[in-house]
Scaffold this motif. Structure first.
Motif, PDB file in Angstrom:
ATOM      1  N   ALA B 809       0.848  -1.202   0.000  1.00 30.83           N
ATOM      2  CA  ALA B 809       0.000   0.000   0.000  1.00 30.83           C
ATOM      3  C   ALA B 809       0.869   1.232   0.000  1.00 30.83           C
ATOM      4  CB  ALA B 809      -0.876  -0.056   1.213  1.00 30.83           C
ATOM      5  N   PHE B 810       1.978   1.312   0.701  1.00 37.81           N
ATOM      6  CA  PHE B 810       2.868   2.442   0.756  1.00 37.81           C
ATOM      7  C   PHE B 810       3.486   2.696  -0.567  1.00 37.81           C
ATOM      8  CE2 PHE B 810       7.040   4.076   1.795  1.00 37.81           C
ATOM      9  CZ  PHE B 810       6.569   5.228   2.491  1.00 37.81           C
ATOM     10  N   GLN B 811       3.922   1.649  -1.172  1.00 38.90           N
ATOM     11  CA  GLN B 811       4.560   1.794  -2.446  1.00 38.90           C
ATOM     12  C   GLN B 811       3.621   2.269  -3.489  1.00 38.90           C
ATOM     13  OE1 GLN B 811       6.503  -2.009  -3.260  1.00 38.90           O
ATOM     14  NE2 GLN B 811       8.155  -1.448  -1.834  1.00 38.90           N
ATOM     15  N   THR B 812       2.324   1.629  -3.371  1.00 36.37           N
ATOM     16  CA  THR B 812       1.275   2.028  -4.284  1.00 36.37           C
ATOM     17  C   THR B 812       1.021   3.498  -4.136  1.00 36.37           C
ATOM     18  OG1 THR B 812       0.469  -0.136  -4.021  1.00 36.37           O
ATOM     19  CG2 THR B 812      -1.100   1.458  -4.970  1.00 36.37           C
ATOM     20  N   ASN B 813       0.899   4.031  -2.892  1.00 38.80           N
ATOM     21  CA  ASN B 813       0.679   5.445  -2.624  1.00 38.80           C
ATOM     22  C   ASN B 813       1.743   6.263  -3.287  1.00 38.80           C
ATOM     23  OD1 ASN B 813      -0.693   7.604  -1.351  1.00 38.80           O
ATOM     24  ND2 ASN B 813       0.585   7.415   0.471  1.00 38.80           N
ATOM     25  N   LEU B 814       2.988   5.833  -3.190  1.00 43.48           N
ATOM     26  CA  LEU B 814       4.072   6.547  -3.744  1.00 43.48           C
ATOM     27  C   LEU B 814       3.970   6.580  -5.233  1.00 43.48           C
ATOM     28  CD1 LEU B 814       7.135   5.314  -1.640  1.00 43.48           C
ATOM     29  CD2 LEU B 814       6.108   7.647  -1.687  1.00 43.48           C
ATOM     30  N   LEU B 815       3.636   5.480  -5.793  1.00 43.33           N
ATOM     31  CA  LEU B 815       3.452   5.375  -7.197  1.00 43.33           C
ATOM     32  C   LEU B 815       2.361   6.290  -7.688  1.00 43.33           C
ATOM     33  CD1 LEU B 815       3.859   1.567  -7.734  1.00 43.33           C
ATOM     34  CD2 LEU B 815       5.211   3.341  -8.772  1.00 43.33           C
ATOM     35  N   ALA B 816       1.237   6.289  -6.829  1.00 46.38           N
ATOM     36  CA  ALA B 816       0.098   7.163  -7.174  1.00 46.38           C
ATOM     37  C   ALA B 816       0.533   8.581  -7.167  1.00 46.38           C
ATOM     38  CB  ALA B 816      -0.987   6.878  -6.202  1.00 46.38           C
ATOM     39  N   VAL B 836      -7.311   8.935 -11.835  1.00 46.56           N
ATOM     40  CA  VAL B 836      -7.087   7.505 -11.524  1.00 46.56           C
ATOM     41  C   VAL B 836      -6.036   7.364 -10.481  1.00 46.56           C
ATOM     42  CG1 VAL B 836      -6.329   5.258 -12.445  1.00 46.56           C
ATOM     43  CG2 VAL B 836      -7.910   6.701 -13.756  1.00 46.56           C
ATOM     44  N   ALA B 837      -4.932   8.292 -10.708  1.00 51.45           N
ATOM     45  CA  ALA B 837      -3.889   8.221  -9.725  1.00 51.45           C
ATOM     46  C   ALA B 837      -4.382   8.495  -8.343  1.00 51.45           C
ATOM     47  CB  ALA B 837      -2.788   9.180 -10.107  1.00 51.45           C
ATOM     48  N   ASP B 838      -5.319   9.516  -8.221  1.00 55.23           N
ATOM     49  CA  ASP B 838      -5.920   9.855  -6.942  1.00 55.23           C
ATOM     50  C   ASP B 838      -6.642   8.674  -6.360  1.00 55.23           C
ATOM     51  OD1 ASP B 838      -6.267  11.823  -4.928  1.00 55.23           O
ATOM     52  OD2 ASP B 838      -8.372  12.063  -5.654  1.00 55.23           O
ATOM     53  N   GLU B 839      -7.421   7.997  -7.187  1.00 50.85           N
ATOM     54  CA  GLU B 839      -8.200   6.836  -6.715  1.00 50.85           C
ATOM     55  C   GLU B 839      -7.306   5.741  -6.243  1.00 50.85           C
ATOM     56  OE1 GLU B 839     -11.637   6.014  -6.039  1.00 50.85           O
ATOM     57  OE2 GLU B 839     -11.768   8.184  -6.481  1.00 50.85           O
ATOM     58  N   VAL B 840      -6.210   5.563  -7.050  1.00 47.29           N
ATOM     59  CA  VAL B 840      -5.309   4.476  -6.627  1.00 47.29           C
ATOM     60  C   VAL B 840      -4.694   4.783  -5.294  1.00 47.29           C
ATOM     61  CG1 VAL B 840      -3.137   3.298  -7.179  1.00 47.29           C
ATOM     62  CG2 VAL B 840      -4.917   3.641  -8.944  1.00 47.29           C
ATOM     63  N   ARG B 841      -4.314   6.192  -5.185  1.00 45.97           N
ATOM     64  CA  ARG B 841      -3.784   6.607  -3.893  1.00 45.97           C
ATOM     65  C   ARG B 841      -4.733   6.385  -2.767  1.00 45.97           C
ATOM     66  NH1 ARG B 841      -2.801  12.546  -2.346  1.00 45.97           N
ATOM     67  NH2 ARG B 841      -3.245  12.033  -0.216  1.00 45.97           N
ATOM     68  N   ASN B 842      -6.168   6.638  -2.923  1.00 48.17           N
ATOM     69  CA  ASN B 842      -7.196   6.346  -1.897  1.00 48.17           C
ATOM     70  C   ASN B 842      -7.229   4.898  -1.525  1.00 48.17           C
ATOM     71  OD1 ASN B 842      -8.108   8.918  -1.402  1.00 48.17           O
ATOM     72  ND2 ASN B 842      -9.811   8.801  -2.888  1.00 48.17           N
ATOM     73  N   ALA B 844      -4.886   2.740  -1.930  1.00 51.29           N
ATOM     74  CA  ALA B 844      -3.716   2.349  -1.185  1.00 51.29           C
ATOM     75  C   ALA B 844      -3.831   2.737   0.254  1.00 51.29           C
ATOM     76  CB  ALA B 844      -2.460   2.996  -1.850  1.00 51.29           C
ATOM     77  N   MET B 845      -4.437   3.936   0.458  1.00 53.21           N
ATOM     78  CA  MET B 845      -4.626   4.453   1.778  1.00 53.21           C
ATOM     79  C   MET B 845      -5.522   3.542   2.562  1.00 53.21           C
ATOM     80  SD  MET B 845      -3.158   7.627   2.343  1.00 53.21           S
ATOM     81  CE  MET B 845      -4.245   8.765   3.191  1.00 53.21           C
ATOM     82  N   ARG B 846      -6.720   3.108   1.959  1.00 52.21           N
ATOM     83  CA  ARG B 846      -7.689   2.257   2.639  1.00 52.21           C
ATOM     84  C   ARG B 846      -7.136   0.879   2.897  1.00 52.21           C
ATOM     85  NH1 ARG B 846     -12.718   2.834  -1.058  1.00 52.21           N
ATOM     86  NH2 ARG B 846     -13.387   0.941  -0.026  1.00 52.21           N
ATOM     87  N   SER B 847      -6.243   0.461   1.887  1.00 50.87           N
ATOM     88  CA  SER B 847      -5.661  -0.868   2.088  1.00 50.87           C
ATOM     89  C   SER B 847      -4.742  -0.866   3.278  1.00 50.87           C
ATOM     90  CB  SER B 847      -4.901  -1.316   0.856  1.00 50.87           C
ATOM     91  OG  SER B 847      -5.776  -1.596  -0.173  1.00 50.87           O
ATOM     92  N   ALA B 848      -3.962   0.266   3.300  1.00 51.69           N
ATOM     93  CA  ALA B 848      -3.094   0.375   4.454  1.00 51.69           C
ATOM     94  C   ALA B 848      -3.881   0.379   5.747  1.00 51.69           C
ATOM     95  CB  ALA B 848      -2.242   1.676   4.322  1.00 51.69           C
ATOM     96  N   GLU B 849      -5.032   1.184   5.738  1.00 45.76           N
ATOM     97  CA  GLU B 849      -5.928   1.268   6.915  1.00 45.76           C
ATOM     98  C   GLU B 849      -6.451  -0.112   7.273  1.00 45.76           C
ATOM     99  OE1 GLU B 849      -7.596   3.475   9.993  1.00 45.76           O
ATOM    100  OE2 GLU B 849      -6.236   4.235   8.457  1.00 45.76           O
ATOM    101  N   ALA B 850      -6.984  -0.866   6.279  1.00 41.95           N
ATOM    102  CA  ALA B 850      -7.564  -2.203   6.511  1.00 41.95           C
ATOM    103  C   ALA B 850      -6.503  -3.157   7.049  1.00 41.95           C
ATOM    104  CB  ALA B 850      -8.153  -2.752   5.209  1.00 41.95           C
ATOM    105  N   ALA B 851      -5.291  -2.999   6.427  1.00 42.81           N
ATOM    106  CA  ALA B 851      -4.243  -3.883   6.901  1.00 42.81           C
ATOM    107  C   ALA B 851      -3.923  -3.607   8.347  1.00 42.81           C
ATOM    108  CB  ALA B 851      -2.989  -3.714   6.002  1.00 42.81           C
TER     109      ALA B 851
END
Lengths: 279, 1030
Positions: B809-816, B836-842, B844-851
C-alpha cells in the motif's frame, strides 16, 4: 396413586343402607357406618371417585347393574369355615343320614348363603363319607349366595391352608388336592383345591333371598346359618315361612348358633339349638 | 165397468180437449190468438172441464160403495162399510149407516144375552139399557120385564121344591101372585107339598109309636090319603104288619129267654125270611137249652168247688162253641185272678188291709185290680178314718170326732157320713151313758135317769136305771168281797141270793170264778214267777179244764213263744254280730200280739243299730269315690249321735282340706296365685297333708321367685352382653375401617418405595452417562486447546501477510503520487490520469488502513486465543472434578435403589399382615354380630320367662308389668335397624329413593333409577338354570 379418604355423610349412609335393604334385605344400623365407609372405600378407590356423593351418582348411572352387585359384594360379610358348628354335621350324620345308606332316595340339600363354599363342600364331604360314592346316587347340593365375587371364589374351590384348618387331616387328604402357587409378589402359597367329585355334586348359583325363588324343592336339608341375623324380624319370618314350604315333610332347617326362631312365628318343630324339623 | 167408464171419460176428455188444444195451438201459432187473455180463458175452460170430469168419477165410486153396503144390510149382514173417508161424497150417509149397523149388532148381542140368561134360569139380565135410545130401549125393556114375570114364581117354587128335596117340608107354601097357567102350577105344587107333609107326618107318628114307644099296634091312617098316596100309606101299614107279627113273637120268645124260660120251639108257619127267622129261633132255642144245661153243669161244679170243670165245647158249633170255649177261657182267666182277688178279699174280710195288688192283670181284671186297689185304698182310708174316729171316740173319748166325709166319694162318702150319723145317733145317749158310766166307773152310782128317750134309747135308759139299782146292790156285795179279798180272805164268797137274774148269776159266777181262779192261780202264778225269773220251765202237763186249760195252753204257748223268741234273738245275734249279716231280722209273723211287738221291737233295735251303720257305710263309700256328701242331718241319739257327729266332723275336715281351704289353695296355685296357703288347723295325717301342700306351694313360690330373679339377672346380663357385643361389632367395624385405611396407605407407600427405587436406578444410570460425557468434554477441551494454538499460529502468519500488504500500500501510494505528478505534467491530457492516480492513492490508503485494522484484530485474536487456551485448561480441570462427583452420585443412587426395594418388600409383608388382620376383623365383626343376635335372643327369652313368672302371684315380689315380650327398640344397646324407619319398607320408599336419585339425573344423560329391577341387574342366565334344577 392417591388414597381417597372421603367422608360418608349421614345422608349418604342412609341412602346406601336403604338401597342395600331394598336390594337384599340386609339391615344396616347406624353402628355400621364405619363398616360401610371402610368397605365402600375399596370401590371408590377402584373407580377413582373422590366422594361418596360421586359414587352414588356413578351407581345411579350404571345401567348394567354391575356396580350394584359390587356394592352388595363389599357390604356382605362372608365369614365361614369348613364344618362350622360341627354339632349340626354330627346331627346330620347320626340322625338323618343313616337311613339313606340303604335307601337310594334322592337327596337335595340347599346351602342358602353359602359364602365362599365351605358349608356346601363340608356337606358334600359328609355325604361322601356317610353314604359312599355320590356319583351313583341322585344327590345334589344347591349353594346360593347374593355375592357374585364370593360365588366365583366358591366355584373355584381353592382354599388357603389356613382356611382348611377345620378339616380333619384324613378328609383333607381324601377330598382335597394340595398345590402351591405364587402371589402377586411372587411368594409361595400353599393351597388346597376341592376334588372334582365333591365339586360336581355342588351346584352354585347366585340368589337374592329377597327375590322369587325358582326352586321347586323339596329339600331334605336347608342351611341358612348366620344369614338371617343381617335381616330384620319381618324379613326373617318371611324367609322361615318360605323355607318351610320348600322342605319335605321330615326335612330339617339349620340356622346359626346365635339365631333363634322363638321370637318369630313359624310352623317348625324345635329339635335342638339351631335345628328345626318340618313335621 | 168402472174402468170402462173411466176410460170412456178419459177418451171423452181427450176428444174434447185435444182438438181444443190443437185449435188453440194452431191459433196461437198462426197468430190468430194474439191476445193472452183469450189464451188464458181458453186454458181455464180446459182446466175446469177436467176438474168436473174427475169429480164425477169420484162420486160414482162412492155411490157404488154405498150401494153394496145397503145391499148387505138388507140381507141382514152387519158388515161395516169400510174405506169411507171424508172425501167421499156420501160420507155422512155412510157414517149413519155404520152407526145403524153397530146398534143393530149390539142389540142383537143383548137380546142373545137376555135369552141365554133366561135359558140358564138366571134373571139378572146383565144388559146396559142406557146405551139404547128410542125403540131399541123400549123393546129390550119389555123383553126383560116379561122374562122377569115368568121367572119370579118359578124361582119361588124352585126354592120351596129345593127345600122339600132336602127334606125340609115346612108349612111354607108357594105364595106368589101368579096368573093363568102359573097359578094352576102353583096350586098343584102346594097340594103336592101338603100330601107329602101329611104322609110324612103319618109315617112319623107310626115310627114314633113303634120305635120309641113300642106301640106296635099303631098304623098310618089311610083314609087321610087318596089315590096312590093312599096305597103308599097302606103299603107302609102292611110292611109294619109284616114285621110286627114275627117281631111280637120273637119278642115273646126273647122275653121268655131273657126271663130264663126257654120256650118250646115255634111251630107256626112263616114264609120267606120270617121262616128263616123261625128256624133260627128254633135252632137257638135248642142250642140255648143245651147250653143252659152245660152252663148249669159248670155252675154246679163251681158251686161244688170244682173249679176245674169246663164246658164241652165240642158239642157245639159256631158261636155257641165259641161261647162255651169263651166261658171256659173266661173261667180259666177268671179263676186265677179270682183266686188272687179272693185272697185279697179274704184278707180284706178279715180286716187285714193288705198292700195293694201288684200282680199283672189283663183287661177287666186290670180294672178289677185297680178297683180292688182303689177299694183297698178307700177301705184303708175309711178304716183309718174309722180308726181315727174310733181312737178318738173309744180310746180318747172324743165323741165329737167325726170321719172326714170329703175324703170319700160316692157310696163311700155316704158310708162315711152314715158312720158319722151313726156316731151322732149314739153320741148323745153315749155321752149321757158315758157320764153315767164315768160316774159308775168313778165309783159314784149316779141317780136314776129321768130324761125321756125314745125307742132303744129308752130301753137303754131303763136298763141303765135298773143297772144303777142292781149296781148299787152289787157294789155293796162286791165291796164286801173285795174287802175280804183285800184281807186275804180268799174263801169269802158273795151272797147270790140277794140278787136276781143276771146279777145273781154275776155273784154266782164271781163266786165260782173265785173258786176256779184261786187254785190254778197259784199254779199259774208259780209258772209266771218262774218265767219272770227267766226259768223257762217245762210245759205244764197237768190237766185243766176250760179257761184254765186255756191258761195252761196259753202258758205253754207262752213258754213256747219265749223259747222261740230266745231262738230268734240268738239267730239274729249270731247273724248280726258274728256273720255281719245286718239284714237279718226276727220273723215277726211267728209271734202275735205283744210278742210280735217285742219281735218287731228287737227288729227296731237292730234297725236302729244297722241304719247308722249303713249310713256310715254309704258315706264312707261316697267319700272313697271322691264325693263329699252333705252332712248327716237326721237325728240320732246317744252313741249313734256320736257316730253321726264323727262322720260330720270327718266331712267337715275333708270339705275343708279338699275344697274350701286346701282345695282353694291348690286351685289358687293352679290359677297361678302362689300366695294362698292352707290355713286351718288339722290333726294327724291331715295336718301332714296341709304341711305338704303348703311346703309344695312355698317351694314353688320360692323357686319362681328365684327363677324370676335369675331371669332378671339373665335379662340384665344378656342386655350387657348384647350391649358389649354391639359395641364390639361396632369396634370391629371401625377397626376394619381403620385397617382398610392402613392397608390402602400401605399400598400407596409400597408403590412410592418402588417408585423411589426405580428413580434411584434411573439416577444411577444418568450419573454413569454424565461421567462419560464429562470425560468426553475433557477430550474435546484438549482438542479445542490444540485448535486455539493452531488459530494463534495462523494469526501470526496473517500478521506477516498484513505487513506485506501495508508495504505494498505504501509503495502504491508513492506510485500514485508519482503518477499525479506526471499527470499534471501532461496537462490536460493527463487530467484523467490524475483522477485515476488519486483513486489508486485512496485505495492504497484504505488498504493500508484495513491492513492496520486487520493486524490489530489479529493481534486481539491471538490475545483471545491465548485467553481461550487458559480457559480451556480451567474447563478441563472443572470437568475432571465433575467426573469425580458423578462417580460419587452414581454410588449413592445404587444405594438408594437397594434401600427402596428393601422398603417395598417390608411394606408387602406389612400388607399381608394387615390383610390377615382384616380377615380376623371381618370374622370378629361377624362373630360379634352373631353374639349380639344371640344375646338379644337371650334377653328376649329371659324376658319371656320373667313375664311367665309375673303371671304368678308371689308374696314378696314387686309386680312389675312387662308389656308383653321384648321391645327391640327400647332394648339397651340395640340399634339394629333404626334406618328402617326412614328407608324401609322398600316398596313404600321407592318413590322417595327415585326422587333422591333424581338429583343425579343430570350426571349422565342415560342415567336411570338406581332402583333397577334386581333381576335385570343380575342377568346370570346359568344361575337361573341351576336354580331350576332344584
Amino acid at each position: 396413586m392417591e388414597y381417597i379418604s372421603a367422608k360418608l355423610s349421614d345422608y349418604e349412609f342412609d341412602r346406601i343402607s336403604g338401597l342395600v335393604y331394598s336390594l337384599c334385605g340386609i339391615s344396616l344400623g347406624s353402628g355400621k357406618k364405619e363398616l360401610v365407609t371402610a368397605r365402600l372405600a375399596k370401590r371408590l378407590n377402584e373407580l377413582k371417585l373422590q366422594s361418596y356423593d360421586a359414587y352414588l351418582k356413578y351407581l345411579s348411572g350404571d345401567e348394567s347393574g354391575y356396580e350394584l352387585l359390587q356394592l352388595i359384594d363389599v357390604i356382605t360379610t362372608n365369614v365361614t369355615s369348613f364344618f362350622r358348628e360341627m354339632h349340626h354335621f354330627d346331627y346330620i350324620r347320626e340322625r338323618i343320614l343313616p337311613e339313606y345308606r340303604i335307601k337310594s332316595e334322592k337327596i337335595r340339600v340347599w346351602s342358602a348363603g353359602c359364602s365362599s363354599g365351605e358349608e356346601p363342600y363340608s356337606m358334600a364331604v359328609l355325604l361322601f363319607e356317610e353314604i359312599g360314592n355320590l356319583m351313583l346316587r341322585d344327590v345334589k347340593i344347591l349353594a346360593t349366595d347374593i355375592s357374585t365375587n364370593i360365588l366365583t371364589k366358591a366355584k373355584e374351590g381353592v382354599y388357603d391352608k389356613q382356611l382348611v384348618n377345620g378339616v380333619p387331616k384324613m378328609l383333607l387328604n381324601k377330598y382335597f388336592d394340595a398345590f402351591t402357587d405364587r402371589d402377586e409378589y411372587g411368594r409361595t402359597l400353599y393351597n388346597f383345591k376341592v376334588k372334582s367329585d365333591i365339586r360336581s355334586v355342588v351346584r352354585f348359583a347366585r340368589l337374592n333371598l329377597m327375590e322369587d325363588w325358582p326352586m321347586k324343592g323339596p329339600f331334605k336339608i336347608i342351611f341358612c346359618r348366620n344369614v338371617m341375623i343381617y335381616f330384620d324380624k319381618k324379613t326373617q319370618e318371611k324367609l322361615v315361612g318360605k323355607y318351610h314350604a320348600l322342605l319335605e315333610t321330615g326335612g330339617h332347617l339349620f340356622i346359626g348358633h346365635s339365631e333363634n326362631l322363638s321370637s318369630i312365628s313359624h310352623s317348625f318343630k324345635y329339635v335342638q339349638p339351631g335345628v328345626y324339623l318340618k313335621c | 165397468m168402472e174402468s170402462l167408464k173411466r176410460r170412456l171419460m178419459l177418451t171423452g176428455a181427450f176428444i174434447v180437449f185435444f182438438p181444443m188444444l190443437i185449435t188453440i195451438g194452431a191459433l196461437y201459432i198462426t197468430g190468430a190468438l194474439k191476445t193472452p187473455v183469450l189464451l188464458a180463458v181458453a186454458g181455464g175452460a180446459i182446466v175446469g172441464l177436467a176438474a168436473a170430469l174427475l169429480a164425477v168419477e169420484k162420486i160414482m165410486a162412492s155411490a157404488v160403495k154405498l150401494n153394496s153396503a145397503v145391499e148387505k144390510i138388507s140381507k141382514g149382514e152387519t158388515v161395516k162399510i169400510v174405506g169411507a173417508d171424508r172425501t167421499d161424497y156420501f160420507y155422512l150417509i155412510i157414517e149413519n149407516l155404520n152407526q145403524m149397523i153397530n146398534n143393530c149388532d149390539s142389540f142383537k148381542k143383548d137380546i142373545g144375552t137376555v135369552m141365554d140368561s133366561l135359558i140358564n134360569g138366571d134373571c139378572t139380565f146383565n144388559v146396559n139399557l142406557s146405551q139404547y135410545d128410542g125403540n131399541y130401549r123400549v123393546a129390550l125393556e119389555k123383553i126383560i120385564e116379561s122374562c122377569k114375570k115368568v121367572n119370579e114364581p118359578l124361582s119361588v117354587m124352585n126354592g120351596v121344591i129345593d127345600k122339600v128335596s132336602k127334606g125340609d117340608i115346612t108349612s111354607e107354601r108357594i105364595n106368589v101372585e101368579t096368573r093363568g097357567a102359573m097359578t094352576s102350577l102353583k096350586n098343584n105344587t102346594n097340594s103336592l107339598l101338603n100330601t107329602i107333609d101329611n104322609l110324612l107326618n103319618e109315617v112319623k107318628v107310626v115310627c114314633i109309636a113303634t120305635i120309641f114307644e113300642g106301640k106296635l099296634d099303631k098304623r098310618a091312617n089311610v083314609s087321610l090319603f087318596s089315590g096312590r098316596w093312599a096305597r103308599l100309606a097302606t103299603g107302609i101299614n102292611d110292611i109294619v104288619n109284616t114285621f110286627v107279627k114275627p117281631l111280637t113273637l120273637s119278642s115273646d120268645y126273647i122275653t121268655s129267654i131273657s126271663c130264663g124260660n126257654i120256650p118250646a120251639k115255634i111251630t107256626e108257619e112263616y114264609k120267606g125270611d120270617f121262616n128263616i127267622l123261625k128256624n133260627s129261633f128254633n135252632l137257638c132255642i135248642g142250642n140255648l137249652q143245651s147250653m143252659i144245661k152245660e152252663v148249669n153243669d159248670l155252675t154246679h161244679a163251681a158251686a161244688d168247688g170244682n173249679l176245674k170243670k169246663r164246658g164241652n165245647a165240642d158239642k157245639y158249633e159256631g158261636a155257641y162253641r165259641e161261647i162255651i170255649s169263651g166261658i171256659n177261657q173266661t173261667l180259666d182267666s177268671v179263676i186265677n185272678p179270682v183266686s188272687k182277688m179272693n185272697e185279697y178279699l179274704v184278707q180284706l174280710s178279715k180286716g187285714e188291709i193288705a198292700g195293694k195288688i201288684e200282680d199283672d192283670c189283663k183287661g177287666d181284671f186290670c180294672e178289677l185290680k185297680d178297683s180292688l186297689n182303689k177299694l183297698i185304698t178307700t177301705l184303708d182310708n175309711l178304716l183309718n178314718e174309722v180308726k181315727v174316729v174310733c181312737i178318738a171316740t173309744i180310746f180318747e173319748g172324743h165323741i165329737d170326732k167325726r170321719a172326714n166325709v170329703s175324703l170319700f166319694s160316692g157310696r163311700w162318702a155316704k158310708l162315711a157320713s152314715g158312720i158319722n150319723d151313726l156316731i151322732n145317733a149314739f153320741a148323745n145317749p153315749l155321752k149321757m151313758s158315758a157320764s153315767y158310766i164315768t160316774q159308775i166307773g168313778s165309783g159314784t152310782i149316779p141317780p136314776v135317769i129321768t130324761e125321756e128317750y125314745k125307742g132303744d134309747f129308752n130301753l137303754i135308759k131303763n136298763s141303765f136305771n135298773s143297772c144303777i139299782g142292781n149296781l148299787n146292790n152289787l157294789t155293796v156285795e162286791v165291796e164286801a168281797l173285795t174287802h175280804a179279798a183285800t184281807d186275804g180272805k180268799l174263801k169269802v164268797r158273795g151272797n147270790a141270793d140277794k140278787f136276781e137274774g143276771v146279777y145273781r148269776e154275776i155273784i154266782v159266777e164271781i163266786n165260782s170264778t173265785l173258786d176256779a181262779i184261786v187254785n190254778p192261780l197259784n199254779v199259774a202264778a208259780d209258772y209266771v214267777a218262774k218265767i219272770s225269773r227267766g226259768e223257762v220251765s217245762e210245759k205244764i202237763t197237768a190237766e185243766y179244764k176250760g179257761d184254765f186249760n186255756d191258761i195252761k195252753l196259753n202258758l205253754n204257748s207262752l213258754i213256747n213263744t219265749v223259747d222261740t223268741m230266745l231262738g230268734e234273738i240268738k239267730t239274729i245275734c249270731i247273724a248280726v254280730i258274728f256273720e255281719g249279716k245286718l239284714d237279718k231280722r226276727t220273723s215277726v209273723s211267728q209271734f202275735s200280739g205283744r210278742w210280735a211287738k217285742l219281735a218287731s221291737g228287737i227288729n227296731d233295735i237292730v234297725n236302729s243299730l244297722v241304719n247308722p251303720l249303713k249310713v256310715s257305710s254309704d258315706y264312707l263309700l261316697k267319700i272313697s269315690h271322691g264325693e263329699i256328701p252333705s252332712k248327716i242331718t237326721e237325728e240320732y241319739k246317744g252313741d249313734f249321735n256320736e257316730i253321726k257327729s264323727s262322720i260330720n266332723t270327718c266331712l267337715d275336715t275333708l270339705t275343708s282340706l279338699i275344697i274350701t281351704d286346701g282345695g282353694a289353695a291348690l286351685q289358687a296355685a293352679a290359677d297361678k296365685d302362689l300366695t294362698a296357703r292352707v290355713k286351718k288347723t288339722y290333726s294327724g295325717l291331715y295336718d301332714k297333708m296341709k304341711e305338704n301342700i303348703n311346703s309344695l306351694i312355698e317351694n314353688l313360690e320360692e323357686m319362681f321367685k328365684n327363677i324370676g330373679a335369675n331371669a332378671e339377672n339373665v335379662s340384665s346380663s344378656s342386655s350387657q352382653i348384647s350391649k358389649g357385643a354391639q359395641s364390639l361389632a361396632q369396634g370391629a367395624s371401625e377397626q376394619a375401617s381403620a385397617l382398610e385405611e392402613v392397608s390402602s396407605s400401605l399400598h400407596q407407600m409400597n408403590s412410592m418405595a418402588r417408585q423411589n427405587a426405580a428413580n434411584a436406578k434411573e439416577g444411577q444410570n444418568l450419573t454413569t452417562s454424565a461421567r462419560s460425557s464429562t470425560e468426553r468434554g475433557v477430550d474435546s477441551m484438549k482438542k479445542m486447546s490444540v485448535a486455539i494454538n493452531q488459530i494463534k499460529d495462523s494469526s501470526n502468519n496473517t500478521a506477516k501477510i498484513l505487513k506485506t500488504i501495508d508495504e505494498i500500500a505504501f509503495q502504491t501510494n508513492l506510485l500514485a503520487l508519482n503518477a499525479a505528478v506526471e499527470a499534471a505534467r501532461a496537462g490536460d491530457a493527463g487530467k484523467g490520469f490524475a483522477v485515476v492516480a488519486d483513486e489508486v492513492r485512496n485505495l492504497a490508503m484504505r488498504s493500508a488502513e484495513a491492513a492496520k485494522n486487520t493486524a490489530r484484530m489479529i493481534e486481539e485474536s491471538v490475545k483471545y486465543a491465548n485467553n481461550g487456551v487458559g480457559i480451556n485448561e480451567e474447563v478441563m480441570k472443572n470437568l475432571d472434578e465433575i467426573n469425580g462427583q458423578v462417580k460419587k452420585v452414581n454410588e449413592f443412587m445404587s444405594e438408594i435403589s437397594a434401600a427402596s426395594e428393601q422398603q417395598s418388600e417390608g411394606i408387602n409383608q406389612i400388607n399381608t399382615a394387615v390383610a390377615q388382620m382384616n380377615q380376623v376383623t371381618q370374622q370378629n365383626a361377624a362373630y360379634s354380630e352373631e353374639s349380639a343376635s344371640a344375646s338379644q335372643e337371650l334377653t328376649y327369652q329371659a324376658d319371656q320367662m320373667k313375664n311367665m313368672i309375673l303371671q304368678f302371684k308371689l308374696s314378696s315380689v314387686k309386680t312389675r308389668v312387662m308389656n308383653g315380650g321384648f321391645d327391640y327398640n327400647s332394648a339397651p344397646g340395640y340399634n339394629r335397624r333404626p334406618i328402617i324407619q326412614p328407608i324401609a319398607p322398600p316398596a313404600a320408599h321407592a318413590p322417595h329413593m327415585k326422587k333422591d336419585f333424581g338429583e343425579y339425573e343430570n350426571y349422565q344423560a342415560s342415567s336411570k333409577s338406581i332402583e333397577a329391577d334386581p333381576k335385570k341387574v343380575i342377568p346370570f342366565e346359568d344361575d337361573t338354570n341351576v336354580l331350576h334344577e332344584f
